[in-house]
Design a protein around this motif. Structure first.
Motif, PDB file in Angstrom:
ATOM      1  N   ARG A  15       0.806  -1.222   0.000  1.00 34.80           N
ATOM      2  CA  ARG A  15       0.000   0.000   0.000  1.00 34.80           C
ATOM      3  C   ARG A  15       0.839   1.271   0.000  1.00 34.80           C
ATOM      4  O   ARG A  15       0.280   2.380  -0.049  1.00 34.80           O
ATOM      5  N   PHE A  16       2.144   1.129   0.064  1.00 39.58           N
ATOM      6  CA  PHE A  16       3.040   2.282   0.146  1.00 39.58           C
ATOM      7  C   PHE A  16       3.744   2.486  -1.190  1.00 39.58           C
ATOM      8  O   PHE A  16       4.265   1.530  -1.779  1.00 39.58           O
ATOM      9  N   SER A  17       3.767   3.700  -1.652  1.00 39.54           N
ATOM     10  CA  SER A  17       4.482   4.024  -2.880  1.00 39.54           C
ATOM     11  C   SER A  17       5.081   5.416  -2.743  1.00 39.54           C
ATOM     12  O   SER A  17       4.664   6.205  -1.878  1.00 39.54           O
ATOM     13  N   VAL A  18       6.075   5.681  -3.570  1.00 38.72           N
ATOM     14  CA  VAL A  18       6.721   6.998  -3.518  1.00 38.72           C
ATOM     15  C   VAL A  18       6.563   7.686  -4.862  1.00 38.72           C
ATOM     16  O   VAL A  18       6.378   7.042  -5.893  1.00 38.72           O
ATOM     17  N   ASN A  19       6.659   9.008  -4.812  1.00 43.91           N
ATOM     18  CA  ASN A  19       6.756   9.832  -6.006  1.00 43.91           C
ATOM     19  C   ASN A  19       8.115  10.520  -5.924  1.00 43.91           C
ATOM     20  O   ASN A  19       8.293  11.481  -5.177  1.00 43.91           O
ATOM     21  N   PHE A  20       9.057   9.999  -6.674  1.00 43.59           N
ATOM     22  CA  PHE A  20      10.436  10.482  -6.646  1.00 43.59           C
ATOM     23  C   PHE A  20      10.642  11.398  -7.837  1.00 43.59           C
ATOM     24  O   PHE A  20      10.553  10.983  -8.993  1.00 43.59           O
ATOM     25  N   GLN A  21      10.913  12.651  -7.556  1.00 43.08           N
ATOM     26  CA  GLN A  21      11.175  13.653  -8.584  1.00 43.08           C
ATOM     27  C   GLN A  21      12.600  14.150  -8.373  1.00 43.08           C
ATOM     28  O   GLN A  21      12.840  15.050  -7.559  1.00 43.08           O
ATOM     29  N   LYS A  22      13.541  13.556  -9.103  1.00 46.43           N
ATOM     30  CA  LYS A  22      14.958  13.849  -8.843  1.00 46.43           C
ATOM     31  C   LYS A  22      15.307  15.305  -9.129  1.00 46.43           C
ATOM     32  O   LYS A  22      16.023  15.933  -8.371  1.00 46.43           O
ATOM     33  N   ALA A  23      14.817  15.829 -10.211  1.00 48.05           N
ATOM     34  CA  ALA A  23      15.166  17.208 -10.577  1.00 48.05           C
ATOM     35  C   ALA A  23      14.619  18.189  -9.541  1.00 48.05           C
ATOM     36  O   ALA A  23      15.264  19.182  -9.206  1.00 48.05           O
ATOM     37  N   ALA A  24      13.453  17.895  -9.032  1.00 44.45           N
ATOM     38  CA  ALA A  24      12.828  18.764  -8.036  1.00 44.45           C
ATOM     39  C   ALA A  24      13.306  18.450  -6.628  1.00 44.45           C
ATOM     40  O   ALA A  24      12.958  19.160  -5.682  1.00 44.45           O
ATOM     41  N   LYS A  25      14.066  17.376  -6.469  1.00 45.43           N
ATOM     42  CA  LYS A  25      14.552  16.924  -5.159  1.00 45.43           C
ATOM     43  C   LYS A  25      13.380  16.734  -4.201  1.00 45.43           C
ATOM     44  O   LYS A  25      13.370  17.263  -3.072  1.00 45.43           O
ATOM     45  N   SER A  26      12.431  15.957  -4.669  1.00 44.09           N
ATOM     46  CA  SER A  26      11.222  15.693  -3.912  1.00 44.09           C
ATOM     47  C   SER A  26      11.013  14.188  -3.814  1.00 44.09           C
ATOM     48  O   SER A  26      11.240  13.451  -4.776  1.00 44.09           O
ATOM     49  N   PHE A  27      10.531  13.753  -2.639  1.00 46.94           N
ATOM     50  CA  PHE A  27      10.390  12.314  -2.390  1.00 46.94           C
ATOM     51  C   PHE A  27       9.180  12.127  -1.476  1.00 46.94           C
ATOM     52  O   PHE A  27       9.316  12.044  -0.270  1.00 46.94           O
ATOM     53  N   SER A  28       7.995  12.062  -2.028  1.00 48.35           N
ATOM     54  CA  SER A  28       6.791  11.956  -1.207  1.00 48.35           C
ATOM     55  C   SER A  28       6.358  10.499  -1.060  1.00 48.35           C
ATOM     56  O   SER A  28       6.621   9.664  -1.918  1.00 48.35           O
ATOM     57  N   LEU A  29       5.681  10.234   0.043  1.00 47.30           N
ATOM     58  CA  LEU A  29       5.194   8.892   0.362  1.00 47.30           C
ATOM     59  C   LEU A  29       3.681   8.885   0.284  1.00 47.30           C
ATOM     60  O   LEU A  29       3.027   9.697   0.943  1.00 47.30           O
ATOM     61  N   LYS A  30       3.127   7.976  -0.499  1.00 50.93           N
ATOM     62  CA  LYS A  30       1.686   7.822  -0.585  1.00 50.93           C
ATOM     63  C   LYS A  30       1.273   6.532   0.099  1.00 50.93           C
ATOM     64  O   LYS A  30       1.820   5.470  -0.185  1.00 50.93           O
ATOM     65  N   ILE A  31       0.313   6.667   1.008  1.00 51.61           N
ATOM     66  CA  ILE A  31      -0.240   5.505   1.700  1.00 51.61           C
ATOM     67  C   ILE A  31      -1.681   5.333   1.225  1.00 51.61           C
ATOM     68  O   ILE A  31      -2.513   6.228   1.429  1.00 51.61           O
ATOM     69  N   SER A  32      -1.954   4.231   0.601  1.00 44.91           N
ATOM     70  CA  SER A  32      -3.297   3.943   0.095  1.00 44.91           C
ATOM     71  C   SER A  32      -4.046   3.070   1.088  1.00 44.91           C
ATOM     72  O   SER A  32      -3.432   2.319   1.856  1.00 44.91           O
ATOM     73  N   ASP A  33      -5.379   3.182   1.069  1.00 46.57           N
ATOM     74  CA  ASP A  33      -6.214   2.343   1.933  1.00 46.57           C
ATOM     75  C   ASP A  33      -5.692   2.382   3.382  1.00 46.57           C
ATOM     76  O   ASP A  33      -5.378   1.346   3.975  1.00 46.57           O
ATOM     77  N   SER A  34      -5.582   3.570   3.921  1.00 46.10           N
ATOM     78  CA  SER A  34      -4.973   3.755   5.241  1.00 46.10           C
ATOM     79  C   SER A  34      -5.647   2.897   6.307  1.00 46.10           C
ATOM     80  O   SER A  34      -6.875   2.741   6.322  1.00 46.10           O
ATOM     81  N   GLN A  35      -4.822   2.355   7.180  1.00 52.15           N
ATOM     82  CA  GLN A  35      -5.298   1.505   8.267  1.00 52.15           C
ATOM     83  C   GLN A  35      -4.901   2.110   9.604  1.00 52.15           C
ATOM     84  O   GLN A  35      -3.964   2.905   9.690  1.00 52.15           O
ATOM     85  N   LEU A  36      -5.618   1.710  10.653  1.00 50.98           N
ATOM     86  CA  LEU A  36      -5.326   2.253  11.983  1.00 50.98           C
ATOM     87  C   LEU A  36      -3.877   1.998  12.378  1.00 50.98           C
ATOM     88  O   LEU A  36      -3.250   2.810  13.055  1.00 50.98           O
ATOM     89  N   GLY A  37      -3.325   0.872  11.934  1.00 45.30           N
ATOM     90  CA  GLY A  37      -1.940   0.543  12.249  1.00 45.30           C
ATOM     91  C   GLY A  37      -0.908   1.402  11.541  1.00 45.30           C
ATOM     92  O   GLY A  37       0.281   1.309  11.842  1.00 45.30           O
ATOM     93  N   ASP A  38      -1.369   2.239  10.613  1.00 45.48           N
ATOM     94  CA  ASP A  38      -0.437   3.148   9.937  1.00 45.48           C
ATOM     95  C   ASP A  38      -0.143   4.385  10.780  1.00 45.48           C
ATOM     96  O   ASP A  38       0.762   5.158  10.447  1.00 45.48           O
ATOM     97  N   ALA A  39      -0.868   4.583  11.842  1.00 42.71           N
ATOM     98  CA  ALA A  39      -0.638   5.746  12.705  1.00 42.71           C
ATOM     99  C   ALA A  39       0.749   5.660  13.324  1.00 42.71           C
ATOM    100  O   ALA A  39       1.088   4.660  13.976  1.00 42.71           O
ATOM    101  N   ALA A  40       1.553   6.679  13.098  1.00 40.23           N
ATOM    102  CA  ALA A  40       2.956   6.650  13.534  1.00 40.23           C
ATOM    103  C   ALA A  40       3.610   7.965  13.159  1.00 40.23           C
ATOM    104  O   ALA A  40       3.026   8.801  12.476  1.00 40.23           O
ATOM    105  N   MET A  41       4.873   8.099  13.596  1.00 40.45           N
ATOM    106  CA  MET A  41       5.753   9.140  13.058  1.00 40.45           C
ATOM    107  C   MET A  41       6.435   8.562  11.824  1.00 40.45           C
ATOM    108  O   MET A  41       6.895   7.418  11.841  1.00 40.45           O
ATOM    109  N   TYR A  42       6.499   9.373  10.777  1.00 38.24           N
ATOM    110  CA  TYR A  42       7.178   8.968   9.555  1.00 38.24           C
ATOM    111  C   TYR A  42       8.359   9.896   9.301  1.00 38.24           C
ATOM    112  O   TYR A  42       8.216  11.119   9.310  1.00 38.24           O
ATOM    113  N   PHE A  43       9.512   9.281   9.087  1.00 40.88           N
ATOM    114  CA  PHE A  43      10.729  10.042   8.840  1.00 40.88           C
ATOM    115  C   PHE A  43      11.242   9.766   7.434  1.00 40.88           C
ATOM    116  O   PHE A  43      11.330   8.611   7.004  1.00 40.88           O
ATOM    117  N   CYS A  44      11.599  10.817   6.768  1.00 41.47           N
ATOM    118  CA  CYS A  44      12.270  10.732   5.480  1.00 41.47           C
ATOM    119  C   CYS A  44      13.778  10.788   5.752  1.00 41.47           C
ATOM    120  O   CYS A  44      14.221  11.543   6.635  1.00 41.47           O
TER     121      CYS A  44
END
Lengths: 117, 114
Positions: free
Chosen positions: B63-92
């Motif tokens: 359920r986890f995927s990234v959008n990596f844009q090297k030129a823009a130096k961007s690295f976002s995390l997409k969580i699909s179908d979020s579940q209660l167990g996904d609650a947490a701190m997320y560090f890049c």
């Protein structure tokens, strides 16, 4: 599975005490790290070691020292604990090397919450 | 020096919905790795997903995927179908090719609403 074990989950120490935080990993990793985690500041590197008896300062080494006498064990030492060292401490390990699938990530212990009073 | 920025201290998502966590980084290197780590309330930091900079294809792990844009130096995390167990701190996190050091962002606390 890689296992990184920190000796204590919670510690309470007095100002001026010498404090030892111990970390052991069971996967023969060359690299080991100590990070400090504070709210709003993320993880900041204190020290890291890339081999037995080898160490390098990280971003915030002041007030800390480390010891790595054996490959599997990396100790963080607070020479004279102060209240501003109250924090969460995270140990991690990794293997060197590059390329996909070569275990480029770091593996973490469960953390030690240190309170200095 | 390299830096990693997470501009969202806290995010909320409804259970079963999709959420995207943002991460930008600054580097002059061309070869490096990027990571997303999850730290649940139990505190053990675990790897969610990894991206090698030389790969153009975005990494996915269930359920986890990234959008990596090297030129823009961007690295976002997409969580699909979020579940209660996904609650947490997320560090890049970032690591240069051939170095030992990992550089972390300040984290995003994700709340999942039932």
């Amino acid at each position: 599975d890689v296992k990184v074990t920190q000796s204590s989950r919670y510690l309470v120490k007095r100002t001026g005490e010498k404090v030892f935080l111990e970390c052991v990993q069971d996967m023969d990793h060359e690299n080991m790290f100590w990070y400090r985690q504070d709210p709003g500041l993320g993880l900041r590197l204190i020290y890291f070691s890339y081999d037995v008896k080898m160490k390098e300062k990280g971003d915030i080494p002041e007030g800390y020292s480390v010891s790595r006498e054996k490959k599997e064990r990396f100790s963080l030492i607070l020479e004279s604990a102060s209240t501003n060292q109250t924090s969460m401490y995270l140990c991690a390990s990794s293997i060197p090397g590059e390329g996909a699938g070569r275990g480029t990530e770091a593996f973490f212990g469960q953390g030690t919450r240190l309170t200095v009073v | 020096a390299q830096t990693v920025t997470q501009s969202q201290p806290e995010m909320s998502v409804q259970e079963a919905e999709t959420v995207t966590l943002s991460c930008t980084y600054d580097t002059s290197e061309s070869d490096y790795y990027l990571f997303w780590y999850k730290q649940p309330p139990s505190r053990q930091m675990i790897l969610v997903i990894r991206q090698e900079a030389y790969k153009q294809q975005n990494a996915t792990e269930n359920r986890f995927s990234v959008n990596f844009q090297k030129a823009a130096k961007s690295f976002s995390l997409k969580i699909s179908d979020s579940q209660l167990g996904d609650a947490a701190m997320y560090f890049c996190a970032y690591r240069s090719w051939g170095t030992y050091k990992y550089i972390f962002g300040t984290g995003t606390r994700l709340k999942v609403l039932a």
